[in-house]
Design a protein around this motif. Structure first.
Motif, short mmCIF file in Angstrom:
data_model
loop_
_atom_site.label_atom_id
_atom_site.label_comp_id
_atom_site.label_asym_id
_atom_site.label_seq_id
_atom_site.Cartn_x
_atom_site.Cartn_y
_atom_site.Cartn_z
N GLY A 210 -3.35 3.41 -0.95
CA GLY A 210 -3.81 4.59 -0.18
C GLY A 210 -3.49 4.31 1.50
O GLY A 210 -3.39 3.27 1.86
N GLU A 211 -3.29 5.43 2.07
CA GLU A 211 -2.63 5.28 3.62
C GLU A 211 -4.00 4.60 4.38
O GLU A 211 -3.69 3.59 5.14
N GLU A 212 -5.02 4.82 4.29
CA GLU A 212 -6.22 4.24 4.82
C GLU A 212 -6.82 2.99 4.41
O GLU A 212 -7.13 2.05 5.03
N GLY A 213 -6.85 2.92 3.04
CA GLY A 213 -7.46 1.69 2.31
C GLY A 213 -6.50 0.65 1.85
O GLY A 213 -6.83 -0.32 1.37
N GLY A 214 -5.16 1.12 2.04
CA GLY A 214 -4.12 -0.04 1.64
C GLY A 214 -4.23 -0.21 0.23
O GLY A 214 -4.75 0.58 -0.85
N GLY A 215 -3.96 -1.57 -0.28
CA GLY A 215 -3.90 -1.90 -1.67
C GLY A 215 -2.70 -2.11 -2.05
O GLY A 215 -1.56 -1.94 -1.48
N GLN A 216 -2.56 -3.02 -3.09
CA GLN A 216 -1.15 -3.60 -3.59
C GLN A 216 -0.85 -2.92 -4.88
O GLN A 216 -1.66 -2.58 -5.68
N ARG A 217 0.47 -2.48 -4.96
CA ARG A 217 1.01 -2.05 -6.21
C ARG A 217 1.12 -2.83 -7.44
O ARG A 217 1.25 -2.38 -8.54
N GLY A 218 1.56 -4.15 -7.16
CA GLY A 218 1.72 -4.86 -8.41
C GLY A 218 2.94 -4.52 -9.11
O GLY A 218 3.76 -3.76 -8.47
N GLU A 219 3.02 -5.07 -10.33
CA GLU A 219 4.29 -4.80 -11.15
C GLU A 219 4.05 -3.47 -11.89
O GLU A 219 5.09 -2.81 -12.33
N GLY A 220 2.91 -3.12 -12.43
CA GLY A 220 2.68 -1.75 -13.09
C GLY A 220 2.56 -0.62 -12.34
O GLY A 220 3.44 -0.30 -11.21
N ALA A 221 1.91 0.58 -13.06
CA ALA A 221 1.99 2.01 -12.35
C ALA A 221 0.97 1.72 -11.06
O ALA A 221 0.06 1.12 -11.17
N ALA A 222 1.33 2.66 -10.25
CA ALA A 222 0.60 2.84 -8.92
C ALA A 222 0.19 4.22 -8.60
O ALA A 222 1.23 4.96 -8.61
N PHE A 223 -1.01 4.63 -8.05
CA PHE A 223 -1.08 5.94 -7.50
C PHE A 223 -0.61 5.56 -6.18
O PHE A 223 -1.52 4.90 -5.45
N TYR A 224 -0.11 6.69 -5.35
CA TYR A 224 -0.05 6.55 -3.79
C TYR A 224 -0.75 7.61 -3.29
O TYR A 224 -0.52 8.87 -3.79
N VAL A 225 -1.57 7.56 -2.51
CA VAL A 225 -2.88 8.56 -2.07
C VAL A 225 -2.78 8.66 -0.53
O VAL A 225 -2.82 7.82 0.39
N ASP A 226 -2.27 9.91 -0.02
CA ASP A 226 -2.53 10.35 1.16
C ASP A 226 -3.67 11.22 1.36
O ASP A 226 -3.45 12.49 0.87
N PRO A 227 -4.80 10.93 1.66
CA PRO A 227 -6.08 11.60 1.61
C PRO A 227 -6.01 12.83 2.69
O PRO A 227 -6.68 13.92 2.42
N ILE A 228 -5.18 12.84 3.94
CA ILE A 228 -4.93 14.05 4.39
C ILE A 228 -3.33 13.77 4.98
O ILE A 228 -3.21 12.82 5.78
N ASP A 229 -2.58 14.40 4.46
CA ASP A 229 -1.26 14.48 5.07
C ASP A 229 -1.28 15.67 6.09
O ASP A 229 -1.35 16.75 5.51
N GLY A 230 -0.78 15.38 7.41
CA GLY A 230 -0.98 16.50 8.39
C GLY A 230 -2.37 16.18 9.20
O GLY A 230 -3.13 17.31 9.43
N THR A 231 -2.88 15.16 9.48
CA THR A 231 -4.12 14.80 9.93
C THR A 231 -4.07 15.40 11.44
O THR A 231 -5.14 15.88 11.94
#
Ligand code: IPD
Ligand code: CA
Ligand code: CA
Length: 267
Positions: free
Chosen positions: A73-94
């Motif tokens: 996520g944009e604010e909380g970060g996180g690693q995507r690793g090898e498998g599936a990952a959700f990419y989250v923008d909690p507000i696009d257009g802040t």
């Protein structure tokens, strides 16, 4: 796409739509409430308490439903690793959100092995929800959507921002029906999938801006590459999304315009 996979992607899309609506309701509750904001990297790079609350909510719901899928996520970060990952923008257009301008959205995109699988973009104040699962098309508020059929640049309406080469931006603005800059890239790319824009390009966008909406464009019959015409990846440094018919013309026009000498900086 295999039938079982199809069913699984449909169910992830359904849950992601619900989560995006829940986050959207939270954002609507804070819209025009003069939310507290602070700056991040630059004076124009804002973050509000609602960016953080929206991301916390989306993370919690996605983690509960899909504990094995990584979340970036944009604010909380996180690693995507090898498998599936959700990419989250909690507000696009802040910036829009913080100023009481309604063009902002929540974006959730699922990718695995370099391929987009599911996307949801929900703009609560615009009352727009785009959703797609790979191979199953894309909908806007539940109705299937398609890219435009515009085949001449002179008749194209485009989206972009003058981040890269302001002179190229102006050149394209003058030789087409115009360029819009609405301040929420995920929602603007979604408009390409729905025919509102014939094309969109920008540089320096992040995976959470791009992950969902670029899937909409290909599912709607359009094309997505980088500005050099190379295959698009979620980490690409630039993006060109179009209705397909204009893709080659846009690549050529942009290459030509970006080779113009830059505008002299204002001193
Ligand atoms: C921004 C918006 C904006 C784009 C910026 C992005 P944010 O995202 O999508 O339209 O021009 O490059 O960073 O910060 O509002 O999530
Ligand atoms: Ca963003
Ligand atoms: Ca954001």
């Amino acid at each position: 796409v295999h039938r079982d996979v199809r069913r699984e992607l449909d169910s992830i899309r359904g849950r992601a739509v619900e989560v995006a609506h829940e986050a959207g309701a939270l954002l609507s509750s804070g819209f025009r409430s003069t939310p507290r904001s602070r700056t991040k990297r630059t004076a124009a790079d804002l973050v509000t308490e609602f960016d953080e609350r929206s991301e916390a909510l989306v993370r919690e719901r996605l983690h509960d439903a899909f504990p094995d899928i990584a979340i970036v996520g944009e604010e909380g970060g996180g690693q995507r690793g090898e498998g599936a990952a959700f990419y989250v923008d909690p507000i696009d257009g802040t910036s829009n959100f913080a100023h009481g301008h309604p063009f902002f959205c929540v974006s959730i995109g699922l990718w695995e092995h370099g391929q987009p699988l599911v996307g949801v973009v929900h703009a609560p104040e615009m009352k727009l929800t785009f959703a797609a699962a790979r191979g199953a098309g894309v909908t806007r508020n539940g109705e299937p959507c398609r890219v435009s059929s515009t085949d001449a640049l002179e008749r194209a309406l485009l989206g972009s921002a003058p981040h890269d080469h302001p002179r190229a931006y102006l050149a394209l603005d003058r030789s087409t029906h115009g360029i819009r800059r609405c301040g929420a890239a995920a929602l603007e790319i979604s408009l390409v999938a729905d025919g509102g824009y014939d094309g969109f390009w920008d540089v320096g966008l992040a995976p959470w801006d791009l992950a969902a909406a670029t899937l909409f464009v290909t599912e709607a019959g359009g094309e997505v590459t980088d500005l050099e015409g190379r295959a698009f990846t979620v980490d690409a440094p630039s993006v060109l999304a179009s209705n397909g018919r204009l893709h080659g013309l846009l690549l050529t026009a942009l290459a030509h315009a970006r080779a113009l000498p830059p505008i002299d900086p204002v001193t």
